[in-house]
Design an enzyme around this catalytic site. Structure first.
Site, PDB file in Angstrom:
ATOM      1  CE1 TYR A   1       3.067   3.169  -5.094  1.00 52.04           C
ATOM      2  CE2 TYR A   1       2.578   4.671  -3.289  1.00 52.04           C
ATOM      3  CZ  TYR A   1       3.404   4.265  -4.326  1.00 52.04           C
ATOM      4  OH  TYR A   1       4.562   4.948  -4.578  1.00 52.04           O
ATOM      5  CG  HIS A   2      -5.222   4.330  -3.748  1.00 59.47           C
ATOM      6  ND1 HIS A   2      -5.426   5.703  -3.732  1.00 59.47           N
ATOM      7  CD2 HIS A   2      -4.485   4.044  -2.633  1.00 59.47           C
ATOM      8  CE1 HIS A   2      -4.847   6.226  -2.663  1.00 59.47           C
ATOM      9  NE2 HIS A   2      -4.266   5.239  -1.978  1.00 59.47           N
ATOM     10  N   PRO A   3      -5.111   0.208  -6.568  1.00 60.91           N
ATOM     11  CG  PRO A   3      -3.898  -1.786  -6.787  1.00 60.91           C
ATOM     12  CD  PRO A   3      -3.817  -0.402  -6.180  1.00 60.91           C
TER      13      PRO A   3
ATOM     14  CG  HIS B   1      -6.960   7.134  -6.844  1.00 60.52           C
ATOM     15  ND1 HIS B   1      -7.279   6.675  -5.583  1.00 60.52           N
ATOM     16  CD2 HIS B   1      -8.143   7.398  -7.449  1.00 60.52           C
ATOM     17  CE1 HIS B   1      -8.593   6.692  -5.430  1.00 60.52           C
ATOM     18  NE2 HIS B   1      -9.137   7.117  -6.544  1.00 60.52           N
TER      19      HIS B   1
END
Length: 538
Positions: free
Chosen positions: A473-475, A294
């Site tokens: 920070y949503h890999p 995101h």
């Protein structure tokens, strides 16, 4: 060390849950290898202390992406947790499960058991929600989730009222019957302290004799014999060691480290591995591919009313809130900076929300070297509205840079690399200004600071969000789940295709990215993944 049944690589959001569930009952011996150290640190336990962890290499992998054309050529900074609890020990603690249709999509992609009804049952079993149990929320589970209804900054009310004026209704529970709307965020905070996966799951389980956690242990490769994973090689205390297991090796290192370790072990894109001198044991180009994340941006205003800047900027304000937290575990330091937020659609034609909102009664336009200045905000009353895209179509990849297991991999994010993502974000930032123009917010705003009123027109707005956006920070999805090795890495039981005794159970196994913060679905992977492991053991 006695030979365990299971080796878990990584004590993060998924790994902590796995360790608790696999060791429960005492039947199985479990060893967890964690590259980082302890989570018993002041700024880990203090919820708002995560700004101090943002650039701290003792708890953070501090990755950088390759220069990204979609972000105006910038190399984005990717903090990832390197300690017990993983990124759940350094994140902003927002608890979002995702939209129910996300999981229906997972199941429809050929992953039985991952539909909404099944994951809802798991979430309810996992949670102890402060708001109480009902058809959607759990009560009595190991993970306390704060309803976050008390102590909100007064400007959160202005934000929620402005959303209603803009047509976005109040929603008291984004994890309830519907996701769309505006309201306060549920948080993984308990008693004024961060409630990470380590605190909720791992540390209680560490009291068991059949669970052993080794910190400072960085896995360097999975040991393979005749097509089966039989153990792990790892560095610990300056020595290279090996640990064998009786049953399975489970990778839970996250969207960066799990594909990296698979590639180091000879499982991944064959041509890449051959070029690095690594023996190819299983040629699967999907390992490290399909990277989804995101992208987010903040718009910032100077306000006519006090914000947390006024409280947290001066030394005497820091002292007051610090003493309050130390004495009472209360006040601004006992929460995330994201008191409120929401979900909206950029077009009424969409069947579900495609954008997430963040309301922050503070601002950090003035950077501080080596620190995300959450505890040292701007010297004026600032206020930020943020947003991130929920279902981007841009995809990147993770690749080994070198066969050195201690070297960071190549992270190619490819942010805003599709017209869909650019057009969607353009519509979204226009909505932010529409929201700020509503009477409930406009009446308490002095001026727009970022991007500034001079930034108008589609080209200027696009140039601005390319220059100022970045990961939230949503890999995920780099070892994605699916029935076919031609397009996936693991099956619906999270077993690596074509390799016996090896699973990947973390956010890298998401078939597609979830709409919302990814910490909850990462813990879900650990919970349901453990069910699959135990079912196979039986």
């Amino acid at each position: 060390m006695e030979t365990p049944d299971y080796i878990i690589v990584g004590a993060g959001s998924a790994g902590s849950v796995l360790a608790e569930r696999l060791s429960a009952g005492g039947r199985h011996r479990v060893v967890v290898l964690e590259a980082g150290g302890s989570d018993r640190r002041l700024f880990v336990q203090m919820p708002l202390g995560y700004g101090k962890l943002f650039y701290d290499p003792s708890v953070n992998w501090m990755y950088r992406t390759e220069p990204d054309p979609g972000l105006a050529g910038q190399a984005d900074f990717w903090p990832r947790g390197k300690l017990l609890g993983g990124s759940s020990s350094i994140n902003a603690m927002v608890w979002i499960r995702g939209h129910r249709q996300d999981y229906e999509d997972w199941q429809a992609a050929g992953n039985p058991g991952w539909g909404w009804d099944e994951v809802l049952s798991a979430y309810r079993a996992m949670e102890d929600n402060e708001a109480g149990g009902d058809a959607f929320r759990g009560k009595g589970g190991p993970l306390f989730v704060s309803a976050n209804r008390d102590g909100l900054h007064p400007l959160v009310t202005c934000y929620i009222d402005a959303c209603a004026e803009a047509g976005l209704a109040f929603n008291p529970d984004f994890n309830g019957a519907r996701q769309e709307g505006a309201g306060p965020y549920q948080l993984t905070v308990k008693g004024g302290r961060r409630n990470s996966a380590a605190r909720a799951f791992l540390r209680p389980a560490m009291k068991r004799a059949n669970l052993h956690v080794v910190t400072g242990a960085q896995a360097t490769r999975v040991l393979m014999e005749a097509g089966r994973a039989v153990g792990v090689e790892y560095r610990h205390g300056g020595e290279l060691k090996t640990l064998r297991c009786k049953a399975e090796v489970i990778l839970a290192g996250g969207a960066v480290n799990s594909p990296q370790l698979l590639q180091l072990s000879g499982i991944g894109p064959g041509a890449l591995l051959q070029g690095l001198g690594i023996e190819v044991l299983r040629d699967n180009p999907n390992v490290g591919d399909h990277l989804a994340d995101h992208q987010g941006i903040n718009y910032t205003w100077r306000m006519t009313r006090p914000t947390y800047n006024d409280l947290l900027r001066p030394w005497y304000g820091k002292l007051a809130v610090g003493l309050r937290w130390l004495a009472l575990r209360d006040g601004p330091l006992a929460k995330s900076i994201n008191h409120g937020g929401g979900f909206f659609r950029t077009s009424p034609d969409l069947d579900r929300p495609n954008m997430q909102l963040y309301c922050q009664a503070f601002s950090t336009l003035m950077p501080r070297e080596g620190e995300r200045p959450v505890l040292s905000p701007d010297p004026f009353p600032g206020f930020s509205l943020g947003l991130s895209n929920c279902r981007p179509t841009s995809r990147g990849h993770i690749r080994l840079r070198t066969p050195d297991p201690l070297a960071a991999p190549v992270i190619t994010a490819n942010a805003f690399s599709t017209n869909h993502d650019v057009e969607e974000m353009l519509a979204a930032v226009k909505f932010l200004r529409h929201l700020a123009a509503q009477p409930a917010l406009a009446s308490v705003m002095a001026e727009e600071l970022r991007p500034g009123p001079e930034v108008v027109g589609d080209e200027a707005l696009i140039a601005d969000f390319r220059a100022r956006s970045g990961t939230v920070y949503h890999p995920s999805c780099t070892c994605r789940m699916g029935p076919d090795e031609g397009s996936a890495v693991v099956d619906a039981s999270l077993r690596v295709h074509g390799v016996a005794g090896l699973r990947v159970i973390d956010a890298s196994a998401f078939p597609n990215i979830i709409a919302g913060n990814t910490n909850a679905p990462s813990m879900l992977m650990g919970w349901k993944g453990a069910e699959r492991v135990l079912a196979d053991a039986r």
